[in-house]
Motif scaffolding. Structure first.
Motif: not given
Length: 468
Positions: A348-351, A353-354, A367-369
């Motif tokens: 979820x984190x990488x997705x 941000x992409x 940039x997400x937390x």
């Protein structure tokens, strides 16, 4: 029959199968109707708890997950009960203090768990240590899991080294946990062959049917000597779930790998679950898309659940036409972040941000937390070191966490106990609250209202956030 080597099967229908296909919505009553039949099959284990079952019980079903576990255990008198445990994350979405992890393991085993499958999204063994030691202390079976993935820095040799390390930490068995269905048949043969030479403890293989190769992967792994495979009864098999149990039993019959399981009994169990499956299709909970083969999983190394997340995020942003661009951006973001395996929560984190990088037209403009936390080291050590200039770009002059993240978390149990003392009816309630906060409190109010003869629905408005 020469060189008889029967393969064991862990049955996932009570946990991962319905988590993968119907968002973990099967109720305790639906489960209990099948437990005695499942118990008579002769499975290696019944995976029945952990993962998202805990969250789903509290959040959607107004059920006590601990009560579910006790009821299953009371009916399964012969077969070990297995759970999935996210290392220092337990079953939640952040790292918890060691006292919470230790108490959760203790209570899980006391309430009926026999085998604890423990994994970490980054394969950072420091995040597994507390849970493994606690399970050893409680005399549970420790199955240490390796999050399987593909990248320029991951190869079979690195997974074999990790298996040796986990064996030395006290694991009773190893699980190759292929959460995205990325392990192909001949690669499985090579990996299992190498791992069997390197470790003495049993090896179990877990995969998903997402890319369409899972049954073939199991067959090659079995030929290489894998001891146990995870399957799901056919009504909740295939797609984003596991390969079907009955098909594998039939395939191996009268071979050196014969499971010895009774196809007639399995057929009766499938008959029990078929109407339950139909019910969830009618309610629209079982989406036909979950049953489709998606070979893009292999192309982009993106798990099926992550693909659907990306599509829905882009839909919300009115940017569905950017889907192919996002798919190409995911591997680049993953490389920037030190090649984490894509499994909850890193997928979820990488997705996310992409998606931001593509939609905003500038990489890392926003940039997400969570992405900042990943780069900072809040989730643990990434498979390769992140480049210093990239770290500086994402977190500026903030200090990185280089030790085990939980080393900085003070004990939490006493604080949690005092916060919910008015609701505690059993020792385990503090753990439900520790992991799921207000979602647990809503359930406690619902339970309390029921005891007082009030309308429980008035006490619980219900939280509609889906567990991942």
């Amino acid at each position: 029959m020469e060189n008889k080597r029967p393969v064991k099967i862990t049955e996932t229908i009570l946990r991962d199968a319905h988590q993968s296909l119907i968002a973990t919505r099967m109720t305790t009553d639906e489960i209990l109707g099948a437990v005695e039949m499942l118990d008579n099959v002769g499975f290696n284990a019944l995976e029945a708890w952990g993962g998202a079952t805990f969250d789903s019980c509290l959040r959607f079903l107004n059920e006590d997950p601990w009560e579910r576990l006790r009821k299953i255990k009371a009916k399964a008198k012969k077969t070990p009960i297995q759970m999935l445990f996210r290392g220092q994350n337990i079953l939640g979405y952040r790292h918890y203090a060691d006292d919470v992890v230790e108490y959760f393991v203790q209570k899980s085993i006391a309430n009926g768990v026999d085998i604890i499958r423990i994994f970490d999204a980054l394969n950072d063994v420091r995040n597994l240590k507390t849970a493994i030691n606690a399970a050893i202390k409680e005399k549970g079976h420790v199955q240490a899991a390796i999050s399987y993935t593909i990248s320029p820095v991951h190869n079979n040799a690195s997974f074999v080294e990790l298996a040796k390390q986990l064996e030395s930490m006290g694991a009773n068995s190893i699980c190759i946990k292929d959460m995205a269905g990325l392990l192909t048949p001949y690669n499985a043969y090579e990996l299992v062959t190498a791992m069997k030479k390197a470790v003495k403890i049993p090896i179990e293989l877990h995969t998903h049917y997402t890319s369409g190769v899972a049954s073939m992967t199991y067959l090659k792994a079995i030929e290489a000597g894998v001891d146990i495979v995870d399957c799901a009864m056919s009504p909740f098999a295939m797609g984003t779930s596991q390969p079907p149990t009955e098909s594998l039993v039939a395939t191996l019959k009268d071979t050196p790998y014969d499971t010895g399981l009774d196809l007639g009994l399995l057929s009766d169990i499938a008959d029990y679950f078929r109407p339950i499956r139909e019910k969830y299709i009618k309610e629209g909970v079982l989406n036909p898309k979950s049953l489709a083969v998606d070979v893009n999983t292999l192309k982009y190394q993106v798990p099926g659940g992550m693909l659907s997340n990306l599509i829905s995020q882009l839909k919300q942003l009115g940017a569905e036409d950017k889907f192919q661009e996002v798919l190409k951006e995911v591997p680049r973001v993953r490389e920037d972040a030190g090649f984490p395996p894509l499994v909850t929560p890193t997928s979820q984190i990488v997705g996310s941000q992409a998606v931001f990088n593509v939609v905003l037209g500038e990489r890392y403009k926003n940039v997400t937390k969570e992405f900042r936390g990943l780069v900072k080291g809040e989730y643990g050590k990434t498979p390769v070191e992140i480049k210093p200039e990239f770290v500086k770009r994402i977190i500026g002059d903030e200090k990185r966490i280089t030790k085990r993240p939980a080393d900085d978390i003070p004990n939490e149990l006493d604080r949690f106990r005092s916060e919910i003392k008015e609701y505690i009816e059993q020792d385990e309630d503090v753990l439900s609250y520790a992991l799921f906060g207000q979602v647990a409190v809503k359930y406690f109010k619902f339970r309390q209202a029921g005891r007082l003869g009030l309308d429980p629905e008035l006490a619980n408005a219900g939280d509609k956030v889906s567990p991942m």
